[in-house]
Design a protein around this motif. Structure first.
Motif, PDB file in Angstrom:
ATOM      1  N   SER A  42       5.235   4.995  12.198  1.00  0.00           N
ATOM      2  CA  SER A  42       5.362   3.732  11.474  1.00  0.00           C
ATOM      3  C   SER A  42       6.845   3.427  11.314  1.00  0.00           C
ATOM      4  N   ILE A  52       5.262  -1.707  10.141  1.00  0.00           N
ATOM      5  CA  ILE A  52       4.146  -1.717  11.097  1.00  0.00           C
ATOM      6  C   ILE A  52       3.916  -0.315  11.649  1.00  0.00           C
ATOM      7  N   ASN A  56      -2.721   0.680  16.274  1.00  0.00           N
ATOM      8  CA  ASN A  56      -3.806   0.656  15.295  1.00  0.00           C
ATOM      9  C   ASN A  56      -4.792   1.771  15.569  1.00  0.00           C
ATOM     10  N   SER A 206       0.631   2.216   5.619  1.00  0.00           N
ATOM     11  CA  SER A 206       0.960   2.529   7.009  1.00  0.00           C
ATOM     12  C   SER A 206       0.409   3.904   7.314  1.00  0.00           C
ATOM     13  N   ASN A 287      -0.602  -3.096  21.715  1.00  0.00           N
ATOM     14  CA  ASN A 287      -0.754  -3.603  20.354  1.00  0.00           C
ATOM     15  C   ASN A 287       0.214  -4.749  20.133  1.00  0.00           C
ATOM     16  N   HIS A 289       1.652  -7.205  17.108  1.00  0.00           N
ATOM     17  CA  HIS A 289       1.748  -7.394  15.664  1.00  0.00           C
ATOM     18  C   HIS A 289       2.310  -8.787  15.383  1.00  0.00           C
ATOM     19  N   ARG A 291       3.352 -11.615  12.300  1.00  0.00           N
ATOM     20  CA  ARG A 291       3.533 -11.959  10.887  1.00  0.00           C
ATOM     21  C   ARG A 291       2.860 -13.297  10.656  1.00  0.00           C
ATOM     22  N   LEU A 325       0.248  -9.176   7.734  1.00  0.00           N
ATOM     23  CA  LEU A 325       0.272  -8.621   9.083  1.00  0.00           C
ATOM     24  C   LEU A 325      -1.097  -8.708   9.749  1.00  0.00           C
ATOM     25  N   SER A 327      -2.624  -7.414  13.309  1.00  0.00           N
ATOM     26  CA  SER A 327      -2.320  -6.572  14.472  1.00  0.00           C
ATOM     27  C   SER A 327      -3.504  -6.577  15.426  1.00  0.00           C
ATOM     28  N   THR A 329      -5.301  -5.110  18.907  1.00  0.00           N
ATOM     29  CA  THR A 329      -5.347  -3.961  19.814  1.00  0.00           C
ATOM     30  C   THR A 329      -6.106  -4.337  21.070  1.00  0.00           C
TER      31      THR A 329
END
Length: 460
Positions: A42, A52, A56, A206, A287, A289, A291, A325, A327, A329
């Motif tokens: 993380s 982050i 995940n 996290s 992944n 991520h 915002r 967040l 995220s 995958t």
């Protein structure tokens, strides 16, 4: 008491270290990187302005090794007994959104073994019939040589809307390549035991806060030596034992009672033990991520707040939500990993916006992480190559999710391998103590010619 040298501070190495130090052993942990955690890293991303995870990881309420590890590192709330570092619904609920049809549904299991919901059309996955769910029973009888598609028909909606996304997420490969026997073990420990064992879990803050930092703190308080930026580049093996570790110009000899656990990723283990049989690398995982434009209110399905959403019919496969967040995958992602990061982000953001009902929003700050060596290959052929924890060297044990845990490359598999390695170490230590020769007949190791160590008798 034996000194245990652990190579690799990922989850497997940490799980072994914590269990061994709880049993009074001296521990030295060697990590080539600047931080522990391996694929459970993380970090604070400056572009997003958020903490982050590297990737995940879906965890389940029935992951017994994970929960034992959290108990050992202090992951429970001391008053309620709840796993306060893990969050998720109190039911086995998996919301889905079909990007092609726009349909939404929730795959939800009852807590007990009896799953009467399959006879309720409103609770079934759209387009499925009660008898379609009997395919799970077929998977529970899978043989080691069989792939997923040897057991599941691809010609009905349940395959596309449940089995395919589940298999790709769990095994990180296409169902036509994935081991049905490997998925069988996952189902036996989760879905086959009822909804109480299938509640989805994710880290509250996290993965590092939940799984890594508490373990390091415990080890340090207990007197363990943790050496970062310390890459073991050679194992000196002779006379059926590991004699010494080579750390650059430093040679670290092992005493007669000492042991070592190699808890590195499989490619590194192969460089240290060239004759080691390991499964080949599997596909990449990507992944993305994002915002969110504002602190999003998670969409609701049947009145329940959503933290994990499955997607079908698009590039994105799963969305993990935590405050601002989102995220995404994408597993089995070798082809996706070759595409430019901004292209991946644009496509996935459009899918996330639809799934979260955000309307027409511009692309927000994002970070794309491509994990090219994310897992081992999960085919029947690769499964047969996974080595056992014990090795031909009396004081060298293997750990890692790529060893023969019976599970795919998951957090649960990594922790279980560490626990297995620790168990073998403890057995060997007890056996050594029971058969320990009198003091004047003990042996020691001293550096000999070359890189090996010669056994010498102590003079009386």
């Amino acid at each position: 008491m034996a000194h245990i040298h652990i190579i690799g501070a990922g989850l497997a190495g940490l799980a072994a270290a914590v269990r061994l130090i709880d049993n009074g052993h001296q521990i030295t942990l060697y990590e080539a990187a600047a931080r522990a955690g391996g694929r459970c890293r993380s970090f604070h991303d400056e572009q997003l302005g958020l903490l982050i995870d590297n990737g995940n990881h879906l965890m389940l309420s029935g992951n017994r090794s994970l929960h034992a590890y959290l108990d050992e590192i202090g992951g429970r709330d001391p008053i309620s007994g709840a796993m306060d570092q893990l969050i998720g619904p109190n039911e086995a609920r998996f919301p889905f959104f079909d990007l092609e049809s726009g349909e939404r549904w929730t795959f939800a299991l009852d807590k007990g073994l009896w799953q009467g919901w399959v006879f309720d059309r409103k609770r079934r996955i759209p387009g499925s019939r009660p008898r379609d769910y009997l395919s799970a029973l077929s998977l529970l009888m899978a043989r080691k040589s069989e792939c997923i598609t040897d057991r599941l028909s691809v010609n009905h909606p349940l395959y596309r809307r449940l089995w395919e996304p589940l298999v790709v997420a769990v095994l990180n490969c296409a169902p036509a390549d994935g081991s049905a026997h490997l998925l069988r073990r996952v189902l036996r420990e989760s879905f086959a035991r009822g909804g109480a064992y299938c509640q989805p879990r994710m880290a509250r803050l996290s993965l590092a806060h939940c799984l890594i930092d508490p373990a390091l703190e415990k080890l340090q308080k207990a007197g363990a030596t943790i050496r970062f930026h310390s890459r073991i580049n050679r194992l000196d093996l002779a006379d059926g034992r590991l004699q010494a570790l080579s750390l650059g110009d430093e040679l670290i000899p092992l005493g007669a009672e000492d042991q070592a656990i190699c808890a590195t990723p499989a490619p590194i283990a192969r460089t240290l033990l060239p004759d080691l049989s390991t499964p080949p690398d599997g596909e990449a995982i990507v992944n993305i991520h994002f915002r969110l434009p504002a602190k999003a209110v998670h969409p609701e399905q049947d009145g329940a707040s959503v933290e994990i959403i499955g997607l079908v019919g698009g590039l994105s496969q799963w969305i993990f939500l935590r405050d601002e967040l989102a995220s995404v995958t994408i597993s089995a992602a070798n082809a996706v990993a070759r595409r430019p990061a901004d292209e991946i982000a644009r496509i996935c953001w459009g899918e996330v916006s639809r799934a979260l009902q955000l309307g027409d929003q511009p692309l927000p700050p994002f970070r794309v992480i491509k994990e090219k060596r994310a897992t081992f290959a999960a085919s029947p052929e690769a499964e047969a190559l996974r080595p056992k924890a014990a090795t031909q060297w009396a004081n060298l044990i293997l750990a890692g999710d790529w060893t023969a845990t019976g599970l795919p490359s998951t957090i649960e598999g990594a922790i279980r391998s560490g626990h297995k390695a620790a168990h073998i170490c403890l057995q060997k230590s007890r056996a050594f103590q029971q058969h320990k020769p009198p003091l004047n007949n003990q042996h020691r190791y001293s550096a000999g010619s070359g890189h090996q160590h010669q056994l010498k008798s102590k003079a009386e």
